[in-house]
Design a protein around this motif. Structure first.
Motif, PDB file in Angstrom:
ATOM      1  N   ARG A 164       0.824  -1.221   0.000  1.00 55.23           N
ATOM      2  CA  ARG A 164       0.000   0.000   0.000  1.00 55.23           C
ATOM      3  C   ARG A 164       0.854   1.264   0.000  1.00 55.23           C
ATOM      4  N   GLU A 165       2.077   1.143   0.489  1.00 49.07           N
ATOM      5  CA  GLU A 165       2.952   2.306   0.582  1.00 49.07           C
ATOM      6  C   GLU A 165       3.654   2.620  -0.737  1.00 49.07           C
ATOM      7  N   LEU A 166       3.542   1.728  -1.719  1.00 54.30           N
ATOM      8  CA  LEU A 166       4.241   1.908  -2.989  1.00 54.30           C
ATOM      9  C   LEU A 166       3.447   2.806  -3.923  1.00 54.30           C
ATOM     10  N   ASP A 167       4.164   3.474  -4.839  1.00 50.91           N
ATOM     11  CA  ASP A 167       3.451   4.227  -5.865  1.00 50.91           C
ATOM     12  C   ASP A 167       2.891   3.255  -6.896  1.00 50.91           C
ATOM     13  N   ALA A 168       2.089   3.754  -7.817  1.00 50.11           N
ATOM     14  CA  ALA A 168       1.371   2.885  -8.754  1.00 50.11           C
ATOM     15  C   ALA A 168       2.323   2.042  -9.586  1.00 50.11           C
ATOM     16  N   GLY A 169       3.417   2.640 -10.057  1.00 46.79           N
ATOM     17  CA  GLY A 169       4.359   1.896 -10.888  1.00 46.79           C
ATOM     18  C   GLY A 169       5.033   0.772 -10.140  1.00 46.79           C
ATOM     19  N   ALA A 170       5.492   1.046  -8.921  1.00 47.84           N
ATOM     20  CA  ALA A 170       6.161   0.019  -8.119  1.00 47.84           C
ATOM     21  C   ALA A 170       5.188  -1.076  -7.711  1.00 47.84           C
ATOM     22  N   ARG A 171       3.945  -0.687  -7.443  1.00 44.88           N
ATOM     23  CA  ARG A 171       2.926  -1.677  -7.071  1.00 44.88           C
ATOM     24  C   ARG A 171       2.652  -2.628  -8.235  1.00 44.88           C
ATOM     25  N   THR A 172       2.524  -2.084  -9.432  1.00 47.83           N
ATOM     26  CA  THR A 172       2.294  -2.922 -10.618  1.00 47.83           C
ATOM     27  C   THR A 172       3.473  -3.857 -10.852  1.00 47.83           C
ATOM     28  N   LYS A 173       4.687  -3.347 -10.683  1.00 52.37           N
ATOM     29  CA  LYS A 173       5.883  -4.174 -10.867  1.00 52.37           C
ATOM     30  C   LYS A 173       5.908  -5.334  -9.884  1.00 52.37           C
ATOM     31  N   LEU A 174       5.545  -5.073  -8.628  1.00 48.91           N
ATOM     32  CA  LEU A 174       5.541  -6.129  -7.614  1.00 48.91           C
ATOM     33  C   LEU A 174       4.480  -7.181  -7.922  1.00 48.91           C
ATOM     34  N   LEU A 175       3.299  -6.756  -8.344  1.00 44.36           N
ATOM     35  CA  LEU A 175       2.240  -7.711  -8.671  1.00 44.36           C
ATOM     36  C   LEU A 175       2.630  -8.571  -9.870  1.00 44.36           C
ATOM     37  N   ARG A 176       3.335  -7.987 -10.834  1.00 44.39           N
ATOM     38  CA  ARG A 176       3.818  -8.776 -11.971  1.00 44.39           C
ATOM     39  C   ARG A 176       4.818  -9.819 -11.516  1.00 44.39           C
ATOM     40  N   GLN A 177       5.643  -9.460 -10.552  1.00 45.99           N
ATOM     41  CA  GLN A 177       6.595 -10.421  -9.992  1.00 45.99           C
ATOM     42  C   GLN A 177       5.855 -11.561  -9.299  1.00 45.99           C
ATOM     43  N   CYS A 178       4.787 -11.217  -8.602  1.00 46.39           N
ATOM     44  CA  CYS A 178       4.038 -12.216  -7.829  1.00 46.39           C
ATOM     45  C   CYS A 178       3.367 -13.261  -8.710  1.00 46.39           C
ATOM     46  N   GLN A 179       3.011 -12.898  -9.944  1.00 44.09           N
ATOM     47  CA  GLN A 179       2.313 -13.858 -10.801  1.00 44.09           C
ATOM     48  C   GLN A 179       3.217 -14.998 -11.251  1.00 44.09           C
ATOM     49  N   PHE A 180       4.513 -14.890 -10.933  1.00 43.84           N
ATOM     50  CA  PHE A 180       5.443 -15.965 -11.247  1.00 43.84           C
ATOM     51  C   PHE A 180       5.947 -16.664  -9.987  1.00 43.84           C
ATOM     52  N   HIS A 181       5.233 -16.500  -8.878  1.00 43.56           N
ATOM     53  CA  HIS A 181       5.608 -17.147  -7.622  1.00 43.56           C
ATOM     54  C   HIS A 181       4.589 -18.238  -7.318  1.00 43.56           C
ATOM     55  N   PRO A 182       5.009 -19.514  -7.333  1.00 43.03           N
ATOM     56  CA  PRO A 182       4.054 -20.631  -7.168  1.00 43.03           C
ATOM     57  C   PRO A 182       3.179 -20.527  -5.931  1.00 43.03           C
ATOM     58  N   ALA A 183       3.756 -20.170  -4.777  1.00 42.71           N
ATOM     59  CA  ALA A 183       2.959 -20.127  -3.541  1.00 42.71           C
ATOM     60  C   ALA A 183       1.843 -19.095  -3.638  1.00 42.71           C
ATOM     61  N   LEU A 184       2.141 -17.946  -4.222  1.00 43.27           N
ATOM     62  CA  LEU A 184       1.146 -16.879  -4.314  1.00 43.27           C
ATOM     63  C   LEU A 184       0.074 -17.207  -5.344  1.00 43.27           C
ATOM     64  N   VAL A 185       0.491 -17.725  -6.494  1.00 43.86           N
ATOM     65  CA  VAL A 185      -0.480 -18.121  -7.519  1.00 43.86           C
ATOM     66  C   VAL A 185      -1.392 -19.208  -6.973  1.00 43.86           C
ATOM     67  N   PHE A 186      -0.804 -20.182  -6.324  1.00 44.34           N
ATOM     68  CA  PHE A 186      -1.566 -21.301  -5.771  1.00 44.34           C
ATOM     69  C   PHE A 186      -2.587 -20.823  -4.737  1.00 44.34           C
ATOM     70  N   ARG A 187      -2.135 -19.991  -3.798  1.00 43.31           N
ATOM     71  CA  ARG A 187      -3.015 -19.603  -2.698  1.00 43.31           C
ATOM     72  C   ARG A 187      -4.142 -18.686  -3.150  1.00 43.31           C
TER      73      ARG A 187
END
Length: 380
Positions: A164-187
């Motif tokens: 929540r503390e990130l700006d829009a660009g950094a938040r989008t970048k982090l979410l893109r990273q998360c879509q390639f993390h098995p635990a997060l995708v799975f859960r």
């Protein structure tokens, strides 16, 4: 054994609160209710030592539940949880003898500290959950009696908690990273396809679609929840090496599927998400082995290899069942290993082609399968 009732209508918050309790007291009996009436039924039948109550429940508010509990019982510790921190709300809860008031969004560590303080109970030793003497017995015990988890880097979980503390660009970048993390995708896929979300609709099969429904707050809760499972932080170097290998397999499979998508028509986003879950069985075993090490035991890479060889298939089936992964997603994952006879779904055929390209084609299945989707070997 402490008895705990969590009353929360938001699925991700409820799951997180249950995990916080289990992290504090691994042997606790925890019941999760999503509405006031079922909570009161549970209360009348079994009672509880600790009740975590959401204020804004459907039908009847958490304060109404608190009133009914206090009419018959004053010893039960009751904690009110609310997104409203107005003075009037807090005073209303105190009027009915609430023991603590927690404001959403909350930090997991702060909630755990507060619960430890008000319950004044020693944290139970996690080893008491599994009275076994070998890693084989431990794995068998956890797969039948426990809840399997997946490894997640604490740094990533911490970054998500502060998203929540990130700006829009950094938040989008982090979410893109998360879509390639098995635990997060799975859960996130397991939650969004649960009864509290899907309600008769078609299953959600992509990370992006799941995030859209769960929302940012829900996703944060899930990431924190996964990080609280015993063994979720891999510390042993040989386990880290294996995780990198399994993650690379998933990424490679997703890359192959993406390339196939340039010349064939199928549900590419759904298949890409399934690719990230290719090795969840193996990853769940790494988490169990780290948990075993955290209990003071010693294993090495040869033992790790033996556990993976013996239990990967069973662990994969078990974790998908425990977390209610829909059959459509399970079918895509399974097709990467074996295409069931009579399969006509183009997505399943593509997943099998990608699996063969990744893991080898000893029986020369590729030419026949490629022809089914209108591709040639030169195109792959």
């Amino acid at each position: 054994m402490i008895r705990v009732m969590v009353v929360e209508d938001d699925a991700s918050t409820g799951a997180l609160l249950v995990q916080l309790v289990k992290r504090l007291w691994p042997r606790a009996s925890v019941v999760l209710a999503s509405d006031a009436l079922s909570a009161l039924d549970q209360w009348k039948s079994a009672g509880a030592d600790l009740v975590l109550l959401d204020w804004g429940l459907p039908g009847m508010s958490g304060i109404d539940v608190l009133k009914q509990i206090r009419r018959s019982e004053t010893k039960t510790v009751c904690v009110m949880i609310s997104g409203n921190a107005d003075r009037e709300v807090i005073l209303a809860a105190r009027t009915h003898q609430v023991d603590a008031f927690i404001v959403k969004p909350f930090a997991a560590k702060q909630v755990m500290a507060r619960l430890s303080e008000i319950m004044a109970l020693p944290s139970a030793d996690a080893q008491q959950q599994a009275p076994v003497d070998s890693i084989e017995d431990f794995v068998g015990y956890q797969m039948t009696q426990g809840i399997l988890g997946l490894p997640i880097d604490p740094e990533l979980a911490g970054a998500i908690e502060g998203i929540r503390e990130l700006d829009a660009g950094a938040r989008t970048k982090l979410l893109r990273q998360c879509q390639f993390h098995p635990a997060l995708v799975f859960r996130v896929l397991s939650l969004v396809n649960s009864g509290q979300y899907i309600q008769g609709r078609d299953s959600v099969e992509t990370f992006e679609g799941a995030i859209h429904q769960v929302g940012l707050a829900g996703f944060i809760n899930l990431a924190v929840e996964m990080s609280l499972h015993p063994g979720s932080e891999l510390k042993a170097d040989f386990l880290k090496t294996r995780r990198v290998q399994f993650h690379r397999d998933s990424l490679s499979l997703a890359e192959i599927v993406t390339k196939l998508g340039a010349n064939a028509t199928f549900d590419l986003p759904a298949c890409r998400s399934a690719c990230m879950l290719l090795r969840v069985g193996e990853l769940s075993l790494l988490q169990l082995m780290q948990s075993w090490i955290d209990l003071g035991n010693v294993i090495d890479d040869s033992v790790c290899a033996s556990v993976l060889k013996t239990h990967s298939s069973q662990a994969g089936n078990r974790i998908k069942t425990q977390w209610n992964i829909p059959n459509t997603i399970r079918g895509r994952i399974g097709s990467a290993y074996l295409l069931p006879t009579g399969t006509v779904r183009i997505d399943s055929v593509v997943m099998r082609i990608a699996g063969l390209l990744l893991m080898g084609d000893p029986h020369r299945e590729l030419p026949r399968l490629l022809a089914r989707v209108g591709l040639t070997e030169s195109q792959v």
